[in-house]
Structure formats: structure tokens, C-alpha cells
Design an enzyme around this catalytic site. Structure first.
Site, PDB file in Angstrom:
ATOM      1  N   TYR A 233      37.763   9.385 -16.489  1.00 24.95           N
ATOM      2  CA  TYR A 233      37.501   8.146 -15.742  1.00 24.95           C
ATOM      3  C   TYR A 233      38.530   7.122 -16.187  1.00 24.95           C
ATOM      4  CZ  TYR A 233      33.282  10.938 -15.650  1.00 24.95           C
ATOM      5  OH  TYR A 233      32.413  11.985 -15.530  1.00 24.95           O
TER       6      TYR A 233
ATOM      7  N   HIS B 153      23.934  19.390 -20.395  1.00 22.67           N
ATOM      8  CA  HIS B 153      22.543  19.184 -20.823  1.00 22.67           C
ATOM      9  C   HIS B 153      21.746  20.374 -20.338  1.00 22.67           C
ATOM     10  CE1 HIS B 153      21.899  17.991 -16.598  1.00 22.67           C
ATOM     11  NE2 HIS B 153      22.980  17.245 -16.731  1.00 22.67           N
TER      12      HIS B 153
ATOM     13  N   ASP C 105      22.124  20.442 -10.068  1.00 25.40           N
ATOM     14  CA  ASP C 105      22.888  19.261 -10.503  1.00 25.40           C
ATOM     15  C   ASP C 105      24.376  19.597 -10.374  1.00 25.40           C
ATOM     16  OD1 ASP C 105      23.836  17.002 -11.751  1.00 25.40           O
ATOM     17  OD2 ASP C 105      22.989  17.455 -13.718  1.00 25.40           O
TER      18      ASP C 105
ATOM     19  N   ARG D 263      34.829  14.056 -11.999  1.00 31.50           N
ATOM     20  CA  ARG D 263      33.921  14.922 -12.762  1.00 31.50           C
ATOM     21  C   ARG D 263      33.726  16.188 -11.948  1.00 31.50           C
ATOM     22  NH1 ARG D 263      30.299  11.546 -13.710  1.00 31.50           N
ATOM     23  NH2 ARG D 263      28.704  11.884 -12.127  1.00 31.50           N
TER      24      ARG D 263
ATOM     25  N   GLU E 144      30.002  19.873 -17.322  1.00 32.93           N
ATOM     26  CA  GLU E 144      30.391  18.726 -16.497  1.00 32.93           C
ATOM     27  C   GLU E 144      31.360  17.761 -17.178  1.00 32.93           C
ATOM     28  OE1 GLU E 144      27.310  15.720 -15.931  1.00 32.93           O
ATOM     29  OE2 GLU E 144      25.842  17.107 -16.751  1.00 32.93           O
TER      30      GLU E 144
ATOM     31  N   HIS F  11      31.023  10.665 -21.986  1.00 37.66           N
ATOM     32  CA  HIS F  11      29.723  11.356 -21.979  1.00 37.66           C
ATOM     33  C   HIS F  11      29.892  12.766 -22.511  1.00 37.66           C
ATOM     34  CE1 HIS F  11      30.757  13.703 -18.335  1.00 37.66           C
ATOM     35  NE2 HIS F  11      31.198  12.578 -17.794  1.00 37.66           N
TER      36      HIS F  11
ATOM     37  N   HIS G 136      26.830   5.928 -13.536  1.00 35.28           N
ATOM     38  CA  HIS G 136      25.553   6.031 -12.812  1.00 35.28           C
ATOM     39  C   HIS G 136      25.574   5.195 -11.535  1.00 35.28           C
ATOM     40  CE1 HIS G 136      23.343   7.308 -16.750  1.00 35.28           C
ATOM     41  NE2 HIS G 136      24.051   8.278 -16.214  1.00 35.28           N
TER      42      HIS G 136
ATOM     43  N   ASP H 129       0.815  -1.218   0.000  1.00 38.03           N
ATOM     44  CA  ASP H 129       0.000   0.000   0.000  1.00 38.03           C
ATOM     45  C   ASP H 129       0.845   1.264   0.000  1.00 38.03           C
ATOM     46  OD1 ASP H 129      -2.449  -1.189  -0.076  1.00 38.03           O
ATOM     47  OD2 ASP H 129      -2.643  -1.344   2.109  1.00 38.03           O
TER      48      ASP H 129
ATOM     49  N   GLU I  40      31.086  19.474 -12.012  1.00 38.35           N
ATOM     50  CA  GLU I  40      29.846  19.913 -12.676  1.00 38.35           C
ATOM     51  C   GLU I  40      29.255  21.130 -11.990  1.00 38.35           C
ATOM     52  OE1 GLU I  40      26.597  17.035 -12.492  1.00 38.35           O
ATOM     53  OE2 GLU I  40      25.620  18.042 -14.189  1.00 38.35           O
TER      54      GLU I  40
ATOM     55  N   ASP J 299      27.864  13.324  -7.107  1.00 37.79           N
ATOM     56  CA  ASP J 299      26.991  14.018  -8.070  1.00 37.79           C
ATOM     57  C   ASP J 299      25.624  14.063  -7.417  1.00 37.79           C
ATOM     58  OD1 ASP J 299      25.392  14.870 -10.157  1.00 37.79           O
ATOM     59  OD2 ASP J 299      26.296  13.550 -11.656  1.00 37.79           O
TER      60      ASP J 299
ATOM     61  N   HIS K 287      17.489  16.586 -16.684  1.00 38.93           N
ATOM     62  CA  HIS K 287      17.828  16.653 -18.110  1.00 38.93           C
ATOM     63  C   HIS K 287      16.625  17.323 -18.745  1.00 38.93           C
ATOM     64  CE1 HIS K 287      20.872  13.077 -17.921  1.00 38.93           C
ATOM     65  NE2 HIS K 287      21.214  14.104 -17.183  1.00 38.93           N
TER      66      HIS K 287
HETATM   67  N1  GLY Z   1      23.211  14.006 -12.386  1.00 36.54           N
HETATM   68  C1  GLY Z   1      22.814  13.754 -13.713  1.00 36.54           C
HETATM   69  C2  GLY Z   1      23.739  14.360 -14.679  1.00 36.54           C
HETATM   70  O1  GLY Z   1      24.749  14.899 -14.299  1.00 36.54           O
HETATM   71  O2  GLY Z   1      23.462  14.383 -15.841  1.00 36.54           O
HETATM   72 MN    MN Z   2      24.333  16.831 -15.170  1.00 42.76          MN
HETATM   73 MN    MN Z   3      25.117  15.522 -12.279  1.00 47.10          MN
END
Ligand code: GLY
Ligand code: MN
Ligand code: MN
Length: 433
Positions: A384, A350, A267, A401, A380, A346, A239, A36, A403, A256, A357
Site C-alpha cells: 500500500y 488468519h 474471503d 492485495r 493475503e 498487516h 478497511h 422496528d 488473497e 476484498d 477471522h
Molecule cells: N476481509 C477480511 C480480511 O481479509 O481479513
Molecule cells: Mn482475510
Molecule cells: Mn479479505
């Protein structure tokens, strides 16, 4: 609740773009987690952008034309349910407080929509966003078609209302910018708190808890996405969200994480040493990523198209890979061959807004679109480095990273997440204090 005039203005703008016809925009469905227990309800971003209304079981209907109308369908007042689940506006109060021309009980939606769709030339829907709503609304349109012998026509054009809405949402207005700045400030504070709480032996989830603590104590409703708290080699899993390993002396920690405040995401990524002091190899890689991030931010300005920040960051990263001796040849040839993807797989950013995103096309007529004031995006870059035979061992498991979130201005961009320490000196200082 913000003043209704912001939402009224957005609704008028959308109806002007529609020119004619009827738009139907439902909020998100409530989702069962198990048994529930429900997932916390999160409204649909388009619906909320146009209404400011945050209850579930609600639909916005807009009728464009000479006499534009904006209507809301929502839950009735229900004293019994309000004892269990809390306050509901009910149609009467909702219409008044949120500036609708009228509001109706959601229980009347089907009947009323059949009536409202009659003789409308076009139907505007967030097509494909929620399949059950598409099916339901199209079935109601079929009911309108069934009234043909009474001289009533059904909309014979169907448009995806998101084409216009996505473009509207791409350029942030002053109200949006100020919420985004505040969300950024809260998230930056959470990163500072995480830096101060980190030490060898702690678990990744303990640091995640510090982030959540800071988000909530400042009124942010939720994380904008599941926080990534990745010690050592976990940072090379883009991720990584298990957040269940112990932090080791000598490793880096990549976080992150950003909060969602009043429907807007932040972000931020920061990477810092678990013991508070970068090793020589970590510092060398860190400075490359930082230089790439500065290059991306410098390129985030009017006069450049979307992809320039990525291209600029990429050149710095690839030169760094050459200096680290993990790739060879020239910058151009490494970019051409794609060999850099072993270490940078990557893109550099974005759109950012109600969704982390966020909506909005990146290309127009197959060309990267120009950056213009009011657009919000992330910068960002990262590197790696997984263990591999042809990579110096001192670099293994370094994942970095950095960002930030920026809003394009007339002359450049505003870095709204600047309160999170970023240089080697600032991070080491922040972790000492
Ligand atoms: N935290 C998601 C990204 O950096 O795109
Ligand atoms: Mn991001
Ligand atoms: Mn991020």
C-alpha cells in the site's frame, strides 16, 4: 439442513472433552437496527456448529458423564407468530429432526436449567461471549446454591467451553470443507463478474452490487463481511467500506469480498486495472505482491508452523520494496527495523471458517503452532503506497492485495479460491472477454 449425525458426533466429542458437568451454549441475540427493523439474524457459530439449528431464541445444553445428554431449548410452535414471521420447528419436531435427546420450550429455560445444574460438578460456558447470558446463567447457578439445605450442590467449577470448541473448529471435517469449497467457488465467480463489469466512470457501489448479485443468485445467504470495493488510493485504506467513489481510468480497483454460505465464510481479494490493462508501474508492484503470495501459499504446508507463510511473503515484499527504491538497506535490516510497515502493515493471513477471522489459537505455549491437515487459512500479502516525498510519484496511490483461501492437506495445501483470475495475463484476458 445437514444430516443430524454430523452435529451429534460433534456434541459427543465435546462431551468427551468435558468429561463431567453441564455446558450451556446459547445462540446469538436478535439485534434491532432501528425503529422496528432488525439486522438479519445470524446464529452464533459455536451454537450452530453443535446443533445445525438456525432459529433465534435457542440454547443448547449438554450434560457429560456416564449418561451423556444433549438438550435443546427453542421457541414453541405458534401459529399466530408463524403467520407473521414464518415457520418454527417447535421443541417436539426440533428434537426429532436435529437428533436431540429432548427439547423444551425456551420459556421453561430458567426453571429447567436450575434443575439440570443441581449436583453437576462443573459449568461450561462460552464465557464473555454474551455478557447478558453469562449474568443470567450465573444468577441461575446462585439459585441452585440456595437449595443447599435440601442437599443440592451447584457447579463449583466454571470453564470456558470455547477452549475445546475453538480447537475442534480449527480442524475442518469433510462436510465443512465441501461447504467452504462451494462458498469459494461462488465468491470467485463474483470476482470474475466484478472484473467484467468494471470500467472507468462506474461507481464503486455499482461493482459492489455485482458482487452481491452473484452471491445471492447462487444461494449464499450474505456477504461474510462488508465488501471492500476500493478504487485508486482508497485501496490504501485497509478497511475502506464507503464504496461511494467513481472509478477512474488508469487507477487500480481492489476488491476484498466473499460470501457466507451455510454458515461458512470465504474471503478473496483481487486487485485489477479499472481500464483492463495494468500500467508498467502497477504491473511492477503487482508482480511483487503476487510472488509474495505464491511464497506464502508454498509455505502453507505440514512441517511449517503458522508464521512461516508470513515470514516467506514478507521477505519477498521487502526485497520488492528495495527494488522499487522505497526502502533501502538489506532485507534483514528492513525487517529488523520495521521500516516495511509504511507499505505493509498487516499480517499475511488468519484462520478461516464459520467466522471470517475464525477461532483457534495461533500459538501454543508461546510458540507458533504447526500447520496440520484440515486447517483453513488465508494467504493475503499486500503493498500500500501512499503519496510521500521519499516515494517515486509513479507509485503513489497504488494499493494491491491478493488473497486466497487454502486448506492444509497431507502434502501441502488446496487453494480453494483458485477460480478467481490472479495473474496479470489472466486478469487482462478476463476483463477483455
Ligand atoms: N476481509 C477480511 C480480511 O481479509 O481479513
Ligand atoms: Mn482475510
Ligand atoms: Mn479479505
Amino acid at each position: 439442513m445437514k444430516k443430524p449425525d454430523i452435529y451429534q458426533r460433534r456434541r459427543s466429542q465435546l462431551m468427551q472433552h468435558m468429561q463431567r458437568g453441564i455446558a450451556v451454549i446459547p445462540t446469538a441475540a436478535e439485534a434491532l437496527r432501528n425503529g422496528d427493523a432488525h439486522f438479519p439474524f445470524r446464529f452464533d457459530s459455536h451454537f450452530h456448529y453443535l446443533s445445525g439449528f438456525d432459529e433465534p431464541e435457542a440454547v443448547l445444553v449438554l450434560i457429560a458423564g456416564d449418561k451423556p445428554q444433549s438438550l435443546l431449548f427453542c421457541r414453541d410452535k405458534d401459529i399466530e407468530r408463524e403467520i407473521w414471521d414464518g415457520f418454527r420447528y417447535g421443541p417436539e419436531q426440533a428434537a426429532k429432526l436435529f437428533g436431540f435427546d429432548a427439547a423444551y420450550s425456551i420459556s421453561l429455560f430458567d426453571e429447567k436449567l436450575v434443575e439440570l445444574m443441581g449436583n453437576q460438578p462443573a459449568l461450561h460456558l462460552p464465557l464473555g461471549a454474551q455478557a447478558n447470558w453469562d449474568d443470567r446463567i450465573l444468577a441461575l447457578r446462585t439459585r441452585v446454591q440456595g437449595q443447599a439445605r435440601s442437599g443440592i450442590t451447584a457447579p463449583n467449577e466454571i470453564h470456558d467451553v470455547r477452549m475445546v470448541l475453538n480447537e475442534m473448529r480449527l480442524i475442518k471435517d469433510d462436510a465443512e470443507k465441501s461447504v467452504m469449497r462451494r462458498a469459494s467457488t461462488i465468491s470467485a465467480g463474483a470476482h470474475r463478474r466484478a472484473m467484467q463489469a468494471t470500467r472507468p466512470g462506474k461507481m464503486e457501489y455499482e461493482i459492489e452490487a455485482e458482487l452481491l448479485h452473484e452471491f445471492r443468485r447462487h444461494g449464499a445467504q450474505a456477504p461474510a463481511y462488508t465488501s471492500i470495493v476500493a478504487g485508486g488510493g482508497n485501496a490504501c485504506v485497509l478497511h475502506y467500506i464507503h464504496n461511494n467513489m467513481q472509478l477512474k481510468d488508469g487507477d487500480l480497483l481492489l476488491i476484498d469480498a466473499g460470501c457466507e454460505l451455510d454458515g461458512y465464510a470465504s474471503d478473496i481479494t483481487r486487485t485489477f486495472p479499472v481500464n483492463g490493462k495494468f500500467s508498467a508501474a502497477q504491473k511492477e508492484v503487482y508482480e511483487i505482491v503476487l510472488a509474495a503470495q505464491y511464497a506464502a501459499i508454498a509455505a502453507a504446508r505440514p512441517g511449517n508452523h503458522w508464521n512461516v507463510p508470513h515470514d516467506e511473503a514478507m521477505r519477498v515484499l521487502v526485497q520488492g520494496m528495495i527494488d522499487l527504491k522505497v526502502v533501502n538497506c538489506t532485507v534483514d535490516s528492513v525487517i529488523e527495523s520495521g521500516d516495511y510497515k509504511r507499505f505493509y502493515m498487516h499480517r499475511t493471513g488468519h484462520w478461516l471458517g464459520m467466522d471470517v477471522h475464525d477461532v483457534g489459537n495461533y500459538k501454543i505455549n508461546n510458540e507458533w503452532r504447526d500447520l496440520i491437515p484440515g486447517m483453513a487459512l488465508t494467504a493475503e500479502p499486500g503493498l500500500y503506497i501512499r503519496p510521500a516525498d521519499n516515494v517515486p510519484e509513479a507509485l503513489w496511490n497504488i494499493g494491491i492485495r491478493i488473497e486466497d483461501d487454502v486448506i492444509i492437506t497431507e502434502s501441502g495445501c488446496e487453494v480453494i479460491t483458485h477460480e478467481a483470475p490472479k495473474t496479470v495475463a489472466d486478469i487482462e484476458y478476463s476483463m477483455k472477454s
